[in-house]
Write an enzyme that holds these catalytic residues in place. Structure first.
Site, short mmCIF file in Angstrom:
data_model
loop_
_atom_site.label_atom_id
_atom_site.label_comp_id
_atom_site.label_asym_id
_atom_site.label_seq_id
_atom_site.Cartn_x
_atom_site.Cartn_y
_atom_site.Cartn_z
N SER A 126 39.48 39.57 35.09
CA SER A 126 40.92 39.37 35.17
C SER A 126 41.65 40.71 35.05
O SER A 126 41.06 41.76 35.28
CB SER A 126 41.38 38.38 34.10
OG SER A 126 42.71 37.95 34.35
N ASN A 127 42.91 40.70 34.68
CA ASN A 127 43.71 41.93 34.59
C ASN A 127 44.69 41.80 33.42
O ASN A 127 44.71 40.79 32.73
CB ASN A 127 44.42 42.18 35.91
CG ASN A 127 45.30 41.01 36.31
OD1 ASN A 127 46.29 40.70 35.65
ND2 ASN A 127 44.93 40.32 37.38
#
Ligand code: CTP
Ligand code: CA
Length: 226
Positions: A33-34
């Site tokens: 993810s981020n």
């Protein structure tokens, strides 16, 4: 001073907002993810509701309370977000893509939890669909607003994405500046439009940024023929 009456200038408008960072499965318990918190997208949803819009919020899991009055569509991956957004696109007037969408996902997520083995692991990644670019190709009168979080050459990258994705408005921010970008409640953004206009907003809360973005959306509607 004076009485503040909330503007219902988005009444009758259907607005779709995407928020959060997508999660791309590696196996049933792990993902890539981020750093997106979802705060900008949720601020946009609250502001659009306040101004009378019918709001659909396509969101990844975040730590934020769901905005009251929005239709919420939970998604995790870029592929799920793509499906949710494309399905609804013809029925809306405005799309604001505040989500941080993964550009790559694991090519073949493992069906069972992966066990550790060698000292090194190579994970093959493949490109995800560019949702906003597809909306840009499909759009028939909708107002499209994109975001660009950059660390360098902000204006060049923002203008390139505005043109490439056929956007009406690009909200660009330099995530290396303190007070801007991920996790914080404030942002410092520059708005670029199709006509070559550039508006630099100072440090403000994400709620205020959301207000300024919808001010511009209203102007874009005012200058169009629908
Ligand atoms: N976006 C999207 N689908 C993707 C990637 C990005 O809809 N697969 C949208 C984002 O929601 C954002 C805009 O496109 O509104 C710009 O995202 P950004 O990551 O800055 O641009 P990219 O085109 O992915 O370019 P790069 O990451 O290579 O800079
Ligand atoms: Ca990207």
């Amino acid at each position: 001073g004076g009485t503040v009456v909330s503007r219902r200038d988005l009444a009758g408008r259907r607005v779709l907002i995407t928020a959060g960072g997508t999660r791309e499965a590696i196996d049933p318990v792990r993902y890539i993810s981020n750093r997106s918190s979802g705060k900008m997208g949720y601020a946009l949803a609250r502001e659009a509701i306040r101004r009378g819009a019918e709001v659909t919020l396509v969101t990844t899991p975040t730590r934020l309370p769901l905005p009251e009055g929005a239709e919420v569509v939970p998604v995790e991956s870029a592929e799920e977000m793509h499906k949710a957004v494309i399905e609804r696109f013809d029925a809306v007037h405005v799309v604001v893509k505040a989500a941080a969408v993964a550009d790559y996902r694991p090519a073949a997520p493992a069906e069972q939890k992966m066990k550790k083995q060698a000292d090194r692991l190579f994970l093959e990644l493949v490109r995800t669909p560019d949702i906003l670019a597809e909306l840009g190709r499909r759009k028939r009168g909708q107002v499209l607003v994109g975001f660009a979080a950059e660390t360098n050459d902000l204006e060049a990258h923002a203008l390139d994405k505005l043109r490439r994705k056929n956007l009406d408005l690009m909200v660009a921010n330099d995530v290396t500046t303190p007070g801007a970008g991920f996790s914080v409640d404030t942002n410092i953004v520059t708005l670029f439009d199709r006509q070559g206009g550039k508006e630099t907003l100072g440090l403000m809360t994400k709620d205020e940024v959301a207000c300024r973005i919808f001010d511009r959306v209203i102007q874009i509607f005012a200058n169009s023929c629908d």
